[in-house]
Design an enzyme around this catalytic site. Structure first.
Site, PDB file in Angstrom:
ATOM      1  CG  ASP A  13      -6.303  -7.079 116.151  1.00 55.86           C
ATOM      2  OD1 ASP A  13      -5.521  -7.031 115.201  1.00 55.86           O
ATOM      3  OD2 ASP A  13      -6.291  -7.986 117.010  1.00 55.86           O
ATOM      4  CE  LYS A  16      -2.287  -0.530 115.496  1.00 59.60           C
ATOM      5  NZ  LYS A  16      -3.126  -1.540 116.143  1.00 59.60           N
ATOM      6  N   GLY A  40      -1.668  -6.740 111.081  1.00 57.94           N
ATOM      7  CA  GLY A  40      -2.577  -6.796 109.938  1.00 57.94           C
ATOM      8  C   GLY A  40      -3.378  -5.522 109.898  1.00 57.94           C
ATOM      9  CG  HIS A  41      -2.060  -2.093 110.043  1.00 57.98           C
ATOM     10  ND1 HIS A  41      -0.917  -1.340 110.168  1.00 57.98           N
ATOM     11  CD2 HIS A  41      -2.309  -2.595 111.270  1.00 57.98           C
ATOM     12  CE1 HIS A  41      -0.499  -1.388 111.419  1.00 57.98           C
ATOM     13  NE2 HIS A  41      -1.317  -2.147 112.109  1.00 57.98           N
ATOM     14  CD  GLN A 222       2.314  -5.971 116.458  1.00 64.39           C
ATOM     15  OE1 GLN A 222       3.270  -5.210 116.513  1.00 64.39           O
ATOM     16  NE2 GLN A 222       2.052  -6.663 115.383  1.00 64.39           N
TER      17      GLN A 222
HETATM   18  P1  IMP Z   1       3.804 -12.465 118.173  1.00 59.74           P
HETATM   19  O1  IMP Z   1       3.862 -10.994 117.980  1.00 59.74           O
HETATM   20  O2  IMP Z   1       3.448 -13.216 116.913  1.00 59.74           O
HETATM   21  O3  IMP Z   1       5.019 -13.015 118.856  1.00 59.74           O
HETATM   22  O4  IMP Z   1       2.581 -12.783 119.165  1.00 59.74           O
HETATM   23  C1  IMP Z   1       2.611 -12.392 120.538  1.00 59.74           C
HETATM   24  C2  IMP Z   1       1.220 -11.964 121.005  1.00 59.74           C
HETATM   25  O5  IMP Z   1       0.874 -10.731 120.363  1.00 59.74           O
HETATM   26  C3  IMP Z   1       0.107 -12.945 120.647  1.00 59.74           C
HETATM   27  O6  IMP Z   1      -0.862 -12.906 121.687  1.00 59.74           O
HETATM   28  C4  IMP Z   1      -0.480 -12.375 119.392  1.00 59.74           C
HETATM   29  O7  IMP Z   1      -1.825 -12.756 119.205  1.00 59.74           O
HETATM   30  C5  IMP Z   1      -0.366 -10.882 119.684  1.00 59.74           C
HETATM   31  N1  IMP Z   1      -0.311 -10.078 118.467  1.00 59.74           N
HETATM   32  C6  IMP Z   1       0.742  -9.918 117.632  1.00 59.74           C
HETATM   33  N2  IMP Z   1       0.422  -9.093 116.625  1.00 59.74           N
HETATM   34  C7  IMP Z   1      -0.838  -8.690 116.834  1.00 59.74           C
HETATM   35  C8  IMP Z   1      -1.712  -7.781 116.157  1.00 59.74           C
HETATM   36  O8  IMP Z   1      -1.388  -7.171 115.149  1.00 59.74           O
HETATM   37  N3  IMP Z   1      -2.947  -7.628 116.710  1.00 59.74           N
HETATM   38  C9  IMP Z   1      -3.325  -8.257 117.846  1.00 59.74           C
HETATM   39  N4  IMP Z   1      -2.545  -9.098 118.513  1.00 59.74           N
HETATM   40  C10 IMP Z   1      -1.312  -9.307 118.010  1.00 59.74           C
END
Ligand code: IMP
Length: 431
Positions: A13, A16, A40-41, A222
């Site tokens: 977040d 990017k 989420g971009h 991420q």
């Molecule tokens: P998952 O990727 O849905 O399995 O989540 C695993 C961890 O990564 C969790 O703590 C999510 O909140 C975090 N996470 C996954 N995608 C994002 C992102 O795009 N931004 C911030 N945190 C993320």
């Protein structure tokens, strides 16, 4: 032959999407290399706001080819919905290609994601519930369904039946009803029909583009500390958001990466569980969350907010071998008279200059701060470094000196124009 990697340098977040959109204007090819629709971009273009979860944020430049790389896991319904939503807002998008080696996310992955989270009890990861972890588990277990199989009707029918045997047994264990293979097959075959024209052996396309001197931008999702191996395990995602992931998730070798830029916010946020040494669970954190509208693009969850963690950021510069730093959201800190930045940690009476690898130790560290002068007023009209308040420039200097990484871009608002480039980004390094 300029190739450029953009990664999140913190916990995701970092804004990017906007940066990829700005730099994508010069790219011939933009490739996403990891994750799925857990990302989420957001890209704001005048009155329109685009929220991308799977499409590369660089897709808004019609001259470029947007690629979903082999390291991704792709929810077909999510992708088609996103494509339709985007095309309803603009016809001006680049060509789309999807790697034949990317894995497909199915509803049973999403269900198992939720079941596994519930089963973790107090040790929840706080996943986005998009089925990302279970889809990567299938990939590693070598039972995942890849795009090449998904878009081939006979193979898809056969593979789905094979996998259903395993998944339905698992769902039964969790006390869930079995999924109906025929129903799922009928629904997903329709998605496969629409997706088929986009599927290609993108590794080869990317290698050709790189070797023929095209400008290729590798778009990370991420952030560094959510990396499966290098992040704060187990509170991580299941893929490789670090710069090395650009090679793993696209099929090109490390020597083809010319420039690697890390995007960091002027403060730190994290969503989901896991240690966060500079978290401010107080009025400072609330102020940053409100001022920065720090709520998830994918889940709408309020993000945990805190001071800039330079211990983590410096480690991120090394892990990613960053050529430059992109600092975003400086505008959000406006009006806070004194800012804190963490410059070391303390653990059991010892000073630490890095994140301990064991998450239990990281959870126990105490951040040691230095205070820096804040700034006031609206930064969003600044168009050069000289337009920024002197204390903002000193803050940036402190960060880049500490991290021993030069500043490449400063972002002071969500619009394309609210961006200050301090260096030539697309270096033309001869290879
Ligand atoms: P998952 O990727 O849905 O399995 O989540 C695993 C961890 O990564 C969790 O703590 C999510 O909140 C975090 N996470 C996954 N995608 C994002 C992102 O795009 N931004 C911030 N945190 C993320």
């Amino acid at each position: 032959m300029p190739t450029l990697v953009i990664v999140g340098a913190q916990w995701g977040d970092e804004a990017k999407g906007k940066i990829v959109d700005v730099l994508g204007s010069q790219a011939d090819v933009v490739v996403r290399f990891s994750g799925g629709n857990n990302a989420g971009h957001t890209v704001i273009l005048g009155p329109q706001t685009f929220k991308f979860h799977l499409l590369p944020a660089g897709i808004l430049h019609p001259q470029s080819v947007g690629i979903l790389g082999s390291g991704m896991v792709i929810d077909p319904k999510g992708l088609l919905d996103e494509l339709d939503r985007t095309l309803a807002l603009t016809a001006e998008i680049g060509e789309l290609k999807i790697s034949s080696a990317a894995h497909v996310v199915f509803p049973y992955h999403r269900l198992l994601d939720q079941m596994q989270e519930e089963a973790r009890g107090e040790n929840k990861i706080g996943t986005t519930s998009r089925g990302i972890g279970p889809a990567y588990e299938d990939k590693v277990s070598r039972i995942g369904i890849r795009m090449a199989e998904f878009v081939c009707p006979d193979r898809f029918a056969r593979r789905l039946r094979e996998v259903a045997g395993v998944k339905n047994r698992l769902l039964e264990l969790f006390g869930q009803p079995k999924f109906d293979v025929d129903e799922l097959h009928a629904e997903y075959s329709e998605y496969a029909d629409r997706i088929r024209p986009y599927v290609a052996d993108t590794d080869i396309l990317i290698q050709d583009a790189v070797l023929s001197g095209k400008k290729v931008l590798f778009e990370g999702a991420q952030g560094t500390f959510l990396d499966l191996d290098c992040g704060t395990y187990p509170y991580v995602t299941s893929s490789h958001p670090i710069a090395g992931g650009a090679c793993l998730g696209t099929g090109i070798g490390p020597r083809y990466l010319d420039s690697i830029l890390g995007v960091a916010k002027a403060y730190t946020t994290r969503v989901g569980s896991g240690p966060f040494p500079t978290e401010q669970d107080n009025e400072v954190g609330v102020r940053i969350r409100e001022q920065g509208q720090e709520f998830g693009t994918t889940t709408g969850r309020g993000r945990r907010c805190g001071w800039l963690d330079l211990v983590a950021l410096r480690q991120s510069c090394r892990l990613n071998s960053l050529s430059g730093l992109i600092m975003t959201r400086l505008d959000v800190l406006s009006g806070i008279p004194e800012l804190q930045v963490a410059t070391s940690y303390r653990l059991d009476g010892q000073s630490l200059d890095h994140l301990p690898a064991d998450v239990q130790d990281l959870a126990r560290v105490e951040a040691v701060y230095e205070a820096l002068e804040g700034w006031d007023g609206d930064l969003r009209s600044a168009r050069s470094m000289h337009d920024l308040p002197a204390s903002t420039r000193r803050y940036l200097e402190f960060v880049t000196d500490f991290c021993q990484t030069p500043l490449a871009i400063v972002s002071i608002g969500p619009d394309r124009e609210e961006t200050i480039l301090t260096a030539e980004i697309w270096a033309s390094t001869p290879r």
